[in-house]
Design a protein around this motif. Sequence first.
Motif, PDB file in Angstrom:
ATOM      1  N   GLY A 130       5.699  -4.452 -12.429  1.00  0.00           N
ATOM      2  CA  GLY A 130       6.848  -4.735 -13.279  1.00  0.00           C
ATOM      3  C   GLY A 130       6.498  -4.914 -14.739  1.00  0.00           C
ATOM      4  O   GLY A 130       7.237  -4.480 -15.624  1.00  0.00           O
ATOM      5  N   SER A 131       5.350  -5.541 -15.026  1.00  0.00           N
ATOM      6  CA  SER A 131       4.995  -5.824 -16.412  1.00  0.00           C
ATOM      7  C   SER A 131       4.490  -4.606 -17.167  1.00  0.00           C
ATOM      8  O   SER A 131       4.685  -4.492 -18.376  1.00  0.00           O
ATOM      9  N   PRO A 134       7.918  -0.769 -17.367  1.00  0.00           N
ATOM     10  CA  PRO A 134       9.335  -1.167 -17.375  1.00  0.00           C
ATOM     11  C   PRO A 134      10.313   0.002 -17.349  1.00  0.00           C
ATOM     12  O   PRO A 134      11.484  -0.190 -17.047  1.00  0.00           O
ATOM     13  N   SER A 155      11.744  -6.373 -11.895  1.00  0.00           N
ATOM     14  CA  SER A 155      11.408  -6.093 -13.286  1.00  0.00           C
ATOM     15  C   SER A 155      11.605  -4.634 -13.656  1.00  0.00           C
ATOM     16  O   SER A 155      11.565  -4.291 -14.838  1.00  0.00           O
TER      17      SER A 155
END
Length: 437
Positions: A130-131, A134, A155
């Motif tokens: 997720g980080s 995106p 995310s």
Amino acid sequence: MTGEGNISEWVGPQLLCRHRECQRRNEVNKDQSALHQSPADTGPTFKLKNKRGAGGHVTREPSRRDNRTSLGSVVTAGEAELNWSRLSVSTETLESELEARGEERRGAREALLRLLLPHNRLVSLPRALGSGFPHLQLLDVSGNALTALGPELLSLRGLRTLLAKNNRLGGPSALPKGLAQSPLCRSLQVLNLSGNCFQEVPASLLELRALQTLSLGGNQLQSIPAEIENLQSLECLYLGGNFIKEIPPELGNLPSLNYLVLCDNKIQSVPPQLSQLHSLRSLSLHNNLLTYLPREILNLIHLEELSLRGNPLVVRFVRDLTYDPPTLLELAARTIKIRNISYTPYDLPGNLLRYLGSASNCPNPKCGGVYFDCCVRQIKFVDFCGKYRLPLMHYLCSPECSSPCSSASHSSTSQSESDSEDEASVAARRMQKVLLG
């Protein structure tokens, strides 16, 4: 012409991508366990990067990178894609690789859109998913050992397609909490969870209002929730290979549904409300327990494919002749309707007016009768495409009604077949393809 630099000059960047992919597969076949080791007999590798040339056009050219060999990637024109399929990658290995990739891409203009991780050894989603990515639009984690899709999924704000078939999903924590309130509720369009262990449709899935394709085949579903009608954008619903016994009437409230697959279940009847699926083009009901179809199925004017093989209605025909005598109220109402006795809204109470308005005409054109609550269920065989005869349900006003729809007496068989063929001339034009065997 053995080096990649010479190849790029002669065959162009697209064939260079294929060449690099073949080299990567050969390296993996030699030693899958050494995913991060650089082969001693190979020279420096290359990666593709964008270069803006004359006229503002973006071209692809090879650029030199260090000798460290990571999990291979396939870059396709117009979008960035990482394809790590069938590499026996573990969650730990993937975690470190995604962190490295995320660092490389933070300063790059091109965002990763597609991440393919099927048929590996993943037991959970990596935290870096997720980080670091995106802008991801497609994620394929099929064929792994996932028991849950963690909060990392939330995310991925722009995710449109999630493929997670053939895993071990199915427990109460199989999907992340807050899924229905996350941005995925508005972005996710394709969701494939087939081949897992779900015993019921997760409630959070029924809030993904943007879903266009939902696949839950090959699970252990016992029923279809009535809240399925919340998925108003749904175009394709695949629920084959479960233990479903009933089709909820609410399934007929999906205006955009084109493909409905309910094969290989334990369904015994089809609700007439399915006739409201005016966009339906394909209906798969094979290998169930159907003995008849509702007459309303003829209203599916856009239906092109109907699959019914492996049902009792194809193998045998069972007729139910149970009949409860009509009440005095119904007999009186029938008399008013049949004899056209006039009345005004001021003559009768409101409940009787509504009751008289609920009359249904007997389908026998020679009868002219009506019925309200009491009727006789009969089966009429309708010929589709001049080849198959399907038993459709009809409702008659009484057992004595000499309807061509009924096959109760042998003397009316020829007349019944004649009327069926007349009706089939219309049905055959609507039904282009019927699969019975």
